[in-house]
Design a protein around this motif. Sequence first.
Motif, PDB file in Angstrom:
ATOM      1  N   VAL A   1       9.397-103.832 -45.438  1.00 15.65           N
ATOM      2  CA  VAL A   1       8.690-104.453 -47.008  1.00 15.65           C
ATOM      3  C   VAL A   1       7.413-105.288 -46.182  1.00 15.65           C
ATOM      4  O   VAL A   1       6.093-104.928 -46.564  1.00 15.65           O
ATOM      5  CB  VAL A   1       8.449-104.803 -48.368  1.00 15.65           C
ATOM      6  CG1 VAL A   1       7.660-105.225 -49.353  1.00 15.65           C
ATOM      7  CG2 VAL A   1      10.069-103.202 -48.971  1.00 15.65           C
ATOM      8  N   THR A   2       7.605-106.067 -44.798  1.00 17.90           N
ATOM      9  CA  THR A   2       7.259-107.429 -44.528  1.00 17.90           C
ATOM     10  C   THR A   2       5.994-106.517 -43.254  1.00 17.90           C
ATOM     11  O   THR A   2       5.417-107.131 -43.287  1.00 17.90           O
ATOM     12  CB  THR A   2       8.271-108.087 -43.623  1.00 17.90           C
ATOM     13  OG1 THR A   2       9.092-108.471 -45.026  1.00 17.90           O
ATOM     14  CG2 THR A   2       7.783-109.396 -42.871  1.00 17.90           C
ATOM     15  N   LYS A   3       6.580-105.423 -42.687  1.00 14.73           N
ATOM     16  CA  LYS A   3       6.095-104.894 -41.494  1.00 14.73           C
ATOM     17  C   LYS A   3       4.968-104.484 -42.437  1.00 14.73           C
ATOM     18  O   LYS A   3       3.560-104.675 -41.750  1.00 14.73           O
ATOM     19  CB  LYS A   3       6.500-103.783 -41.205  1.00 14.73           C
ATOM     20  CG  LYS A   3       5.999-102.891 -39.989  1.00 14.73           C
ATOM     21  CD  LYS A   3       6.926-101.319 -39.871  1.00 14.73           C
ATOM     22  CE  LYS A   3       8.158-101.610 -38.533  1.00 14.73           C
ATOM     23  NZ  LYS A   3       9.057-100.339 -38.424  1.00 14.73           N
ATOM     24  N   TRP A   4       5.062-103.448 -43.297  1.00 11.63           N
ATOM     25  CA  TRP A   4       3.514-102.746 -43.895  1.00 11.63           C
ATOM     26  C   TRP A   4       3.295-103.881 -44.741  1.00 11.63           C
ATOM     27  O   TRP A   4       1.731-102.920 -45.068  1.00 11.63           O
ATOM     28  CB  TRP A   4       4.550-100.899 -44.529  1.00 11.63           C
ATOM     29  CG  TRP A   4       5.175 -99.976 -42.981  1.00 11.63           C
ATOM     30  CD1 TRP A   4       5.821-100.176 -43.601  1.00 11.63           C
ATOM     31  CD2 TRP A   4       3.644 -99.641 -42.642  1.00 11.63           C
ATOM     32  NE1 TRP A   4       6.098 -99.064 -42.376  1.00 11.63           N
ATOM     33  CE2 TRP A   4       4.768 -98.784 -42.596  1.00 11.63           C
ATOM     34  CE3 TRP A   4       2.688 -98.994 -42.299  1.00 11.63           C
ATOM     35  CZ2 TRP A   4       4.350 -97.841 -40.945  1.00 11.63           C
ATOM     36  CZ3 TRP A   4       2.512 -98.837 -41.884  1.00 11.63           C
ATOM     37  CH2 TRP A   4       3.306 -97.952 -40.780  1.00 11.63           C
ATOM     38  N   SER A   5       3.495-104.499 -45.504  1.00 10.83           N
ATOM     39  CA  SER A   5       2.546-105.660 -45.425  1.00 10.83           C
ATOM     40  C   SER A   5       1.854-106.465 -44.521  1.00 10.83           C
ATOM     41  O   SER A   5       0.045-106.130 -45.401  1.00 10.83           O
ATOM     42  CB  SER A   5       3.379-106.564 -46.774  1.00 10.83           C
ATOM     43  OG  SER A   5       2.680-107.869 -47.392  1.00 10.83           O
ATOM     44  N   HIS A   6       2.090-106.212 -43.951  1.00  6.94           N
ATOM     45  CA  HIS A   6       1.422-107.315 -42.856  1.00  6.94           C
ATOM     46  C   HIS A   6       0.337-106.277 -41.981  1.00  6.94           C
ATOM     47  O   HIS A   6      -0.435-106.340 -41.913  1.00  6.94           O
ATOM     48  CB  HIS A   6       1.985-107.943 -41.999  1.00  6.94           C
ATOM     49  CG  HIS A   6       3.395-109.542 -42.481  1.00  6.94           C
ATOM     50  ND1 HIS A   6       2.096-110.228 -42.279  1.00  6.94           N
ATOM     51  CD2 HIS A   6       3.999-109.625 -42.775  1.00  6.94           C
ATOM     52  CE1 HIS A   6       2.888-111.473 -42.767  1.00  6.94           C
ATOM     53  NE2 HIS A   6       3.603-111.027 -43.135  1.00  6.94           N
ATOM     54  N   ARG A   7       0.536-104.899 -42.809  1.00  2.00           N
ATOM     55  CA  ARG A   7      -0.852-104.094 -41.520  1.00  2.00           C
ATOM     56  C   ARG A   7      -1.420-103.442 -42.626  1.00  2.00           C
ATOM     57  O   ARG A   7      -1.797-102.818 -42.331  1.00  2.00           O
ATOM     58  CB  ARG A   7       0.548-103.034 -41.078  1.00  2.00           C
ATOM     59  CG  ARG A   7       1.464-103.111 -40.050  1.00  2.00           C
ATOM     60  CD  ARG A   7       2.070-101.731 -39.534  1.00  2.00           C
ATOM     61  NE  ARG A   7       2.178-101.522 -38.253  1.00  2.00           N
ATOM     62  CZ  ARG A   7       3.322-100.664 -37.935  1.00  2.00           C
ATOM     63  NH1 ARG A   7       3.400 -99.413 -38.731  1.00  2.00           N
ATOM     64  NH2 ARG A   7       4.120-101.313 -35.964  1.00  2.00           N
ATOM     65  N   GLY A   8      -1.347-104.190 -43.740  1.00  2.00           N
ATOM     66  CA  GLY A   8      -2.347-103.777 -44.940  1.00  2.00           C
ATOM     67  C   GLY A   8      -2.159-102.602 -45.731  1.00  2.00           C
ATOM     68  O   GLY A   8      -2.690-102.133 -46.584  1.00  2.00           O
ATOM     69  N   VAL A   9      -1.095-101.977 -45.657  1.00  2.00           N
ATOM     70  CA  VAL A   9      -0.429-100.877 -45.747  1.00  2.00           C
ATOM     71  C   VAL A   9      -0.459-100.902 -48.326  1.00  2.00           C
ATOM     72  O   VAL A   9      -0.208-100.896 -48.391  1.00  2.00           O
ATOM     73  CB  VAL A   9      -0.169 -99.706 -45.417  1.00  2.00           C
ATOM     74  CG1 VAL A   9       0.636 -98.548 -46.090  1.00  2.00           C
ATOM     75  CG2 VAL A   9      -0.454 -99.790 -44.117  1.00  2.00           C
ATOM     76  N   VAL A  10       0.967-102.035 -47.579  1.00  2.00           N
ATOM     77  CA  VAL A  10       1.463-102.464 -49.402  1.00  2.00           C
ATOM     78  C   VAL A  10       1.341-103.947 -49.250  1.00  2.00           C
ATOM     79  O   VAL A  10       1.109-104.351 -48.649  1.00  2.00           O
ATOM     80  CB  VAL A  10       2.782-101.594 -49.426  1.00  2.00           C
ATOM     81  CG1 VAL A  10       3.339-100.673 -48.721  1.00  2.00           C
ATOM     82  CG2 VAL A  10       4.283-102.980 -48.075  1.00  2.00           C
ATOM     83  N   SER A  11       1.262-104.320 -50.840  1.00  3.68           N
ATOM     84  CA  SER A  11       1.189-105.716 -50.683  1.00  3.68           C
ATOM     85  C   SER A  11       1.897-105.710 -52.369  1.00  3.68           C
ATOM     86  O   SER A  11       2.990-103.970 -52.731  1.00  3.68           O
ATOM     87  CB  SER A  11      -0.131-106.182 -51.604  1.00  3.68           C
ATOM     88  OG  SER A  11      -0.845-105.553 -52.488  1.00  3.68           O
TER      89      SER A  11
END
Length: 808
Positions: free
Chosen positions: A55-65
């Motif tokens: 979750v942290t990885k894809w949040s920082h990638r701008g895909v999820v929040s």
Amino acid sequence: MKKWVNVFTAGMLATSIWASPILAADSSHHATKEDSSTVSQPYRDMANHWATDNVTKWSHRGVVSGVENARFEPNRPITRSEWAALLNRAFQIQPGEPASFTDVNKDDWFATTVTDAVYAGYMKGFEDSSFRPTQVLSREEAAVTVNKLLQIPSSDTNKTFKDSASLHNWSQKAVNAVVVAGIIEGYQNGTFQPQKSLTRAEAVTILDRAVNHFGAWYGESGTYGPSTGLAKQGGNVVINTTGVTLQNTEIAGDLIIGKAVGDGDVFLKNVKVHGQTYVYGGGEHSVHLNNSVLVSIIVNKVDGTVRLVAEGATSISEIKIKTGAALDVSQGASVDRVTLTNELPAKSNVSLTGYFHTVNVEAFAINVNIPNGQIDTLNVADNATGTTIDTSKESSILSLVLNAAAKVIGLGSVDKAVVNAENVSFQTKPKSVTNGDKVSSDVKVTIGNSTNTLGSQGTTSSGGGGGSSSNSNESDKSKDEDHKKSDDKKDDTPQAPEHNGDANISVPKKIVTVGESVYFTSSYDGTAYFSSDLIDYRNLQSLELGVESGEVLKMEVPVNKTVSFSTYDINHWNYPRNYEFDLTVYDKNSDYHSKEITVLDESEPLDQSPIYAQYPERKDRHDQFSIDYNRLLQIADGKTTEDIVQWSVGDGPFTPFTKEDGAVSVEDNKVFILPKHLEDRLVYKFRLVTGSVVTSNGEFNKEFQTWGNRRTVRITMIQPIGDILKVKKGGDITFSLSDVSEVYLLNTFVWGSQSNYDDLVAENWGKKIIVTDDEVNKPVTISTGDLPSGKYKLDVWRGQNIDLEIIE
């Protein structure tokens, strides 16, 4: 996986305003490293959760929040539309054709998301014509979508679960495939629970595994790949942020430069891509391809222009352009074929700089700019009506086939043109114009200001230029056709580096006549070329092609030894009308030095329609003028520089141009006129008196009178202001002029005659206002109207021009 990329990455992902919290756009925040353990965990309800890292990885990638109050709600079920949006964003699914469902309205946040997912083929609706976008997603539905998206090959391994019997028939093969691939797992009790809803945490975890199966996904700025050697990437690669350098890597699958790159830069260094390369992001500063090998590039950035720069020994088999783009091919790089596809919107701008073997234009009413370089073959398809090919003096087309109505503007050279359609026009006459087999032998072609019938033989030839003149005043167009005289005959396109320091070539005599040799000495070993200034001396490929055609002379030169080129060997089609040449010496590192050489044919009669040029005012000098002849000249006996030129100021009579007015000089083949001062809002005419100058064989000039010229019209910007001028699309530009004039707002790459400018304005490719007498030195405004975003110039006819950018 190759099949999915070919089918589903046909365009860029449409930007949506997500109503669902899990997919709210947050692309402005990126981790600086790939390892999610090195970045902060953004959600307070994810502490010690099993899915924290993903979750942290894809949040920082701008895909999820997350949702409000810094929460992610990992255990809440995800809906079908949320799942589609998650996959669309991560896998760069592109806009598709609209799909109709009873429960999806065009104003719903998920409307385009659903359309794209259905068009991509990994999701579909139900038999009752609904999509059920707010229905929670089951685990077996997730398995089916992932399997369709990744096109996972069938496996001989058969994974069974205690509850396998509860799987629907439509999901059995897909569940087996994704389980064998390690993308979705069963539970510790041996069950799969296919109808159980998928949680938000599970969704992100499955996404992470699916992307890993797809290949590498770079979402943080940095350098990837070994500093030496070659890494092999078995799958595909996605670059989805700016500031990424990928180096020393061989990609077995496809490369996707994603939308989140925005207007930033991406660098490929020594990268080989066996599959397709899709460019959905990147700015006008560039996607740089250095010493890389790519089979096929598809450019499809819908929200702006992307610039591709091929450098070093880069080799590209084909580039397909679906949206506005600028291609810059530096010396040493090669592009075999460029296709401007019919998906390009009308009025799109495509710029081609450098050497291209074949260019095919299939799009309707687009502008193809060729500011510098050479195209061997340029084909305009029969459905590409309205194409404008804008060439500069430093560009050339060896073979041009026009199967649709088109305009060729600018001063670039065309060796051979084949006309297969009506309504074809050329500003500068090609060397050869031939009617093709799709038109009658009496097809009419406009060349310059005249309409010509090719005739039964179907061919008309020319020594080049914009056509001949019947009187002296007509010749004023010769150098004024491109609107402004430039002091630098080459543009600023990066090419081979020029020699600095002590390296040099010395030429004792830079103006020679046919029969004389051009002697020179190089301070380094190298290869020398003698070429017309219509050929770009900074491009070795262009020079070598000229050598093959016999238009460029070449020799090897030793250090500090005087050698020469014979002017008897000149074989350029535009000689002797064009008598300016370049002497260039390249060293073993492809660095060069160049000198300008003038070659005059003293056996030719004196051209009584000389070229008249105005050198616009600059900060360090006033306006200057020259009258250029094709022969060496000297002042006739009994004449002085004070009695050979007359001038007329405003409506006044012609009077002698004396030393109180300025200076006159005769140098080689030119008569220079340098006024001390010119007033605004007055017309100046010059007259070279009959018998003022004489050739070596006693041929005198006839009276030559110029058109009226004004002092260079200066422009003062009022809004916008600054070092870099930007104006929003639809906004106004405010300025004042020092004199009356027409002002054009046109694409930066456009050059040509005033009639060319007016044609572009009439076709809504630019804007124009006329500043009248009572508006001089007062604020005036030109609107950007509906012009698309991009690079433009505010161009004052017979005056200054200023570069600016229209932004969204």
